[in-house]
Design an enzyme around this catalytic site. Structure first.
Site, PDB file in Angstrom:
ATOM      1  N   TYR A 120       0.845  -1.185   0.000  1.00 25.97           N
ATOM      2  CA  TYR A 120       0.000   0.000   0.000  1.00 25.97           C
ATOM      3  C   TYR A 120       0.887   1.243   0.000  1.00 25.97           C
ATOM      4  O   TYR A 120       1.799   1.360   0.807  1.00 25.97           O
ATOM      5  CB  TYR A 120      -0.921   0.041   1.233  1.00 25.97           C
ATOM      6  CG  TYR A 120      -1.940   1.145   1.084  1.00 25.97           C
ATOM      7  CD1 TYR A 120      -3.189   0.885   0.543  1.00 25.97           C
ATOM      8  CD2 TYR A 120      -1.624   2.460   1.412  1.00 25.97           C
ATOM      9  CE1 TYR A 120      -4.104   1.905   0.335  1.00 25.97           C
ATOM     10  CE2 TYR A 120      -2.526   3.482   1.206  1.00 25.97           C
ATOM     11  CZ  TYR A 120      -3.763   3.198   0.667  1.00 25.97           C
ATOM     12  OH  TYR A 120      -4.668   4.207   0.453  1.00 25.97           O
ATOM     13  N   ASN A 161      -3.567   5.897   5.941  1.00 19.57           N
ATOM     14  CA  ASN A 161      -4.332   6.681   6.918  1.00 19.57           C
ATOM     15  C   ASN A 161      -5.146   5.766   7.837  1.00 19.57           C
ATOM     16  O   ASN A 161      -4.997   4.540   7.805  1.00 19.57           O
ATOM     17  CB  ASN A 161      -5.220   7.702   6.188  1.00 19.57           C
ATOM     18  CG  ASN A 161      -6.291   7.019   5.328  1.00 19.57           C
ATOM     19  OD1 ASN A 161      -6.605   5.846   5.521  1.00 19.57           O
ATOM     20  ND2 ASN A 161      -6.831   7.765   4.380  1.00 19.57           N
ATOM     21  N   GLN A 181      12.203  15.377  12.021  1.00 21.70           N
ATOM     22  CA  GLN A 181      11.135  14.496  12.477  1.00 21.70           C
ATOM     23  C   GLN A 181       9.812  15.241  12.531  1.00 21.70           C
ATOM     24  O   GLN A 181       8.777  14.765  12.066  1.00 21.70           O
ATOM     25  CB  GLN A 181      11.486  13.967  13.874  1.00 21.70           C
ATOM     26  CG  GLN A 181      10.697  12.747  14.257  1.00 21.70           C
ATOM     27  CD  GLN A 181      10.917  11.637  13.259  1.00 21.70           C
ATOM     28  OE1 GLN A 181      12.032  11.372  12.852  1.00 21.70           O
ATOM     29  NE2 GLN A 181       9.853  11.032  12.832  1.00 21.70           N
ATOM     30  N   HIS A 201       7.324  15.894   9.500  1.00 21.07           N
ATOM     31  CA  HIS A 201       6.541  14.814   8.890  1.00 21.07           C
ATOM     32  C   HIS A 201       5.049  15.022   9.064  1.00 21.07           C
ATOM     33  O   HIS A 201       4.258  14.762   8.164  1.00 21.07           O
ATOM     34  CB  HIS A 201       6.893  13.466   9.544  1.00 21.07           C
ATOM     35  CG  HIS A 201       7.961  12.713   8.823  1.00 21.07           C
ATOM     36  ND1 HIS A 201       7.783  12.214   7.574  1.00 21.07           N
ATOM     37  CD2 HIS A 201       9.231  12.383   9.179  1.00 21.07           C
ATOM     38  CE1 HIS A 201       8.890  11.596   7.183  1.00 21.07           C
ATOM     39  NE2 HIS A 201       9.788  11.688   8.131  1.00 21.07           N
ATOM     40  N   GLU A 233      11.179   4.890  17.819  1.00 19.21           N
ATOM     41  CA  GLU A 233      11.377   4.404  16.454  1.00 19.21           C
ATOM     42  C   GLU A 233      12.822   4.695  16.001  1.00 19.21           C
ATOM     43  O   GLU A 233      13.515   3.818  15.513  1.00 19.21           O
ATOM     44  CB  GLU A 233      10.379   5.129  15.545  1.00 19.21           C
ATOM     45  CG  GLU A 233      10.402   4.681  14.103  1.00 19.21           C
ATOM     46  CD  GLU A 233       9.521   5.575  13.229  1.00 19.21           C
ATOM     47  OE1 GLU A 233       9.079   6.648  13.698  1.00 19.21           O
ATOM     48  OE2 GLU A 233       9.301   5.202  12.061  1.00 19.21           O
ATOM     49  N   HIS A 234      13.251   5.942  16.180  1.00 17.85           N
ATOM     50  CA  HIS A 234      14.615   6.346  15.820  1.00 17.85           C
ATOM     51  C   HIS A 234      15.321   6.863  17.058  1.00 17.85           C
ATOM     52  O   HIS A 234      14.789   7.730  17.746  1.00 17.85           O
ATOM     53  CB  HIS A 234      14.595   7.497  14.804  1.00 17.85           C
ATOM     54  CG  HIS A 234      13.755   7.236  13.591  1.00 17.85           C
ATOM     55  ND1 HIS A 234      12.482   7.752  13.446  1.00 17.85           N
ATOM     56  CD2 HIS A 234      14.006   6.508  12.472  1.00 17.85           C
ATOM     57  CE1 HIS A 234      11.988   7.349  12.270  1.00 17.85           C
ATOM     58  NE2 HIS A 234      12.881   6.603  11.663  1.00 17.85           N
ATOM     59  N   ASP A 283      16.820   7.345   6.511  1.00 16.48           N
ATOM     60  CA  ASP A 283      15.536   7.440   5.807  1.00 16.48           C
ATOM     61  C   ASP A 283      15.687   7.136   4.321  1.00 16.48           C
ATOM     62  O   ASP A 283      14.754   6.665   3.681  1.00 16.48           O
ATOM     63  CB  ASP A 283      14.961   8.857   5.935  1.00 16.48           C
ATOM     64  CG  ASP A 283      14.417   9.129   7.331  1.00 16.48           C
ATOM     65  OD1 ASP A 283      14.183   8.153   8.066  1.00 16.48           O
ATOM     66  OD2 ASP A 283      14.242  10.310   7.676  1.00 16.48           O
ATOM     67  N   HIS A 304      -4.049 -39.449  19.810  1.00 14.22           N
ATOM     68  CA  HIS A 304      -2.649 -39.058  19.661  1.00 14.22           C
ATOM     69  C   HIS A 304      -1.748 -40.226  20.080  1.00 14.22           C
ATOM     70  O   HIS A 304      -0.821 -40.612  19.369  1.00 14.22           O
ATOM     71  CB  HIS A 304      -2.328 -37.844  20.549  1.00 14.22           C
ATOM     72  CG  HIS A 304      -2.759 -36.529  19.974  1.00 14.22           C
ATOM     73  ND1 HIS A 304      -4.063 -36.223  19.700  1.00 14.22           N
ATOM     74  CD2 HIS A 304      -2.050 -35.431  19.623  1.00 14.22           C
ATOM     75  CE1 HIS A 304      -4.131 -34.986  19.204  1.00 14.22           C
ATOM     76  NE2 HIS A 304      -2.920 -34.491  19.146  1.00 14.22           N
TER      77      HIS A 304
END
Lengths: 431, 431
Positions: A130, A214, A259, A262, A327-328, A361, A420
């Protein structure tokens, strides 16, 4: 004004806990609307997909027009400037080289009893990628998703990308072409996710869907999870910078703003033991904001979600970083490498003053699809393993079955699963 | 009567498609009820947990009674018979040895430009293990979940298990003890999942939740996904047997019934090129059902979801197996090993006549938590990697930044992210 916390304050513990728990996304009631769209596409296929595209993207298509043609892709590539195409190729090659190293090895061994064991990795048959439309249509993200899939050996990578009012970003098509995408469809939203999961007359279904989107796309991915695989549900992006008195305030400010630009929900955090550096960074942020094209977004992010956390010593910074699980994580202290070995929870670590996150990135080679919203506590960035699965292998001969069988029969009986136990006993002539 | 399909039939394609799409679970409207329970525990903690336990498990507890004590665990271990404990230890040791081989290696390398890249694996800080109560409380599953977590290095493994009317299965407690579980709480259902995800005064939250459960547990795991990590959502179990004229019909029948006895929604499938074998297996199933304790369950599963698929040659069988993507695949043909190399989609492969699936369920060493409901197309069985995460590492010096920077700046500008571009340019004195 960003939030300020100080580990020396008496109420630091409770304020930090509150900070960690704060949500950065508006929780909209999108699930009901999403379910209706997904169910409609699952039931009516192309017709529902075309209707939703007319409604949400203001685009009139017939089934024959869903797929982006080879001629359109060629034209898009030609429309891009050569320098950008070269940069995309440079990025593609570096991403490919890095991810080649992630290819897992198969295992096969014979244990002391003679039992043969092991596993075999294989690529997912078909993956859907996507790609958001509009401002969030990043060609770099196309590479970050498509290249690891191709390295894994996925034969069919299908991209969906909405084209609001018929517009497609030529760089996104160029990146798809460079990344080895096999098919592109000009659809987006929950309807595109549903088409990938359930298939339509035009779109053959895939086994796994990846890529950001989204709230409707995220909700659709949650709904189809199980029918197909999905990657993580990405939240707004975040960076955590650990710095000391030796660090360059202007560089840190630039990274915090990279950052923040964004998304108004993005988050930039500075942890430092230097009061002077903290003040310098704040001033530098204000000064750099003055000339930034996306200053409105960056300012909103910094004021609403930015944070400066003062620590008494840098070891504290690492423990806070493990709780934040960013995340970073940029570490710009004098002793960055040593500090980094104590980090357990982070999507990616950027070491030293000359490694701004923007390198990762685009052209570092490592993946920029990374766990957000503290999910680095339990998940990893996107990689080759996300496009593969492991089949375990077990092989006994008569001797091995004799060696293992009695214990298996004991456990089968203990669990009340007599069939079994019998499936073993029958082969060994045991009751 | 099981379903019969034949690749020679004119309508095979459409019937096989229908067979693949058939759902084996009743979809109940449990989501709303689950959300109420989860929200209540998130808001009120122990009080809500205790109320739900009173309501659903008919058990009156105070906060101090939630945790199963060391003395209770000791007593449970002593209550189990020695042969079963020995079998559990044997299983534990084999599971541990197999999963040790799954421990991933860290990577760190310097590329031709001098850029340092790599990644580091680390264990999840704390894992919650859900164990169902009642008849589905399997000590073997406790080992299959706990042992890989301990091998991964997870310091804290928390088990929750409902004790309806106060009853706990001693073997489950013994398996937890052998598997290295750190804490056990006598709670279950959606309320236990919520307690693990959000934490209460008594239960410190975990970062990831694994383990099977009923529809409410599955719905709760879906709801808390993102807040914490979860493993797959397990559906009813299934086995696919590929056999030819050389195979032993009685052994195959025993294996099909071992699957069918789990659950009326379990599925047992035979694919063969031998009409005689198919008939022999059907007769053997009927004959073995006559003396099976769980015959009612096994018969319901076999009649409602069992299937026999006739193929013209065994290569067809492999292609059908890849479409079915079974949790368990037994290959009992003369040329089992060669056939198995063509299998792309399966949770686990059991090779040859002396490897009944029950061996893998208990003492083979490989994991018995495997992808169900065709999810082997995109996911793997449980393993050590499920309890670890990967942090990527990137390090540039000034020279490397100069080499990579211009391409990153080009892409930042192309994506309209000027602050990204600036964070590089500022360090290189480039505009």
């Amino acid at each position: 004004m960003p939030i300020r916390l100080d580990t020396s304050s008496a109420d630091f513990g409770s304020r930090f806990k509150q900070f960690l728990a704060a949500k950065r996304e508006v929780s909209a009631d999108v699930e009901r609307a999403t379910r209706a769209i997904v169910d409609d596409v699952a039931a009516r296929g192309d017709a529902a997909l075309i209707e939703a595209t007319r409604k949400f993207d203001r685009l009139e298509l017939d089934a024959g027009g869903l797929r982006v043609t080879a001629a359109e892709i060629d034209a898009a590539v030609k429309a891009c400037d050569a320098e950008t195409i070269d940069a995309l190729k440079f990025a593609r090659d570096r991403i490919e080289a890095f991810h080649q190293r992630q290819l897992p090895k198969d295992e096969r061994f014979t244990d002391a009893l003679g039992v043969e064991l092991g596993w075999r990795w294989s690529a997912v048959d078909a993956v859907g990628l996507y790609v958001p439309g509009g401002t969030a249509a990043y060609p770099s993200s196309v590479l970050m998703n498509a290249v690891p899939a191709k390295v894994a050996g996925v034969p069919r990578v299908v991209m969906v990308v909405p084209s609001p009012d018929g517009k497609l970003n030529p760089l996104v098509l160029a990146a798809a072409d460079l990344g080895g995408v096999s098919e592109i469809y000009r659809v987006g939203g929950a309807q595109a996710v549903a088409a990938l999961a359930y298939g339509t007359a035009t779109i053959t279904p895939v086994a796994k869907i990846v890529g950001p989107g989204n709230a409707y796309v995220a909700a659709a991915k949650r709904l189809v999870f199980g029918k197909v695989g999905i990657d993580m549900i990405a939240g707004p992006s975040e960076v955590l910078v650990i710095a000391d008195a030796t660090s360059n305030a202007g560089w840190i400010a630039a990274d915090l703003l990279a950052q923040a630009e964004h998304d108004a929900c993005a988050q930039s955090i500075l942890i430092t033991d230097s009061v002077a550096l903290a003040a310098d960074v704040e001033r530098a942020v204000e000064s750099q904001l003055a000339t930034l094209p996306r200053a409105d977004i960056a300012r909103a992010s910094w004021n609403d979600f930015g944070a400066i956390i003062m620590v008494k010593k840098l070891d504290e910074a690492v423990e806070l970083a493990n709780a934040i699980a960013a995340e970073h994580l940029e570490i710009m202290t004098a002793d960055a490498e040593a500090l980094s070995t104590k980090v357990r929870n982070a999507g990616a670590i950027f070491l030293g003053p000359h490694t701004p996150e923007a390198i990762g990135d685009y052209v570092g080679g490592s993946n920029h699809v990374l766990p957000t919203a503290r999910s680095a506590r339990f998940s990893s960035g996107l990689g080759v393993l996300d496009f593969m699965k492991r089949t375990s292998i077990l092989k006994c001969g008569p001797d091995q079955l004799r060696a293992l069988g009695p214990a298996a029969m004991t456990l089968g009986k203990a669990e009340g699963l007599d069939a079994h136990s019998r499936s073993v006993g029958l082969r060994l002539n045991l009751p």
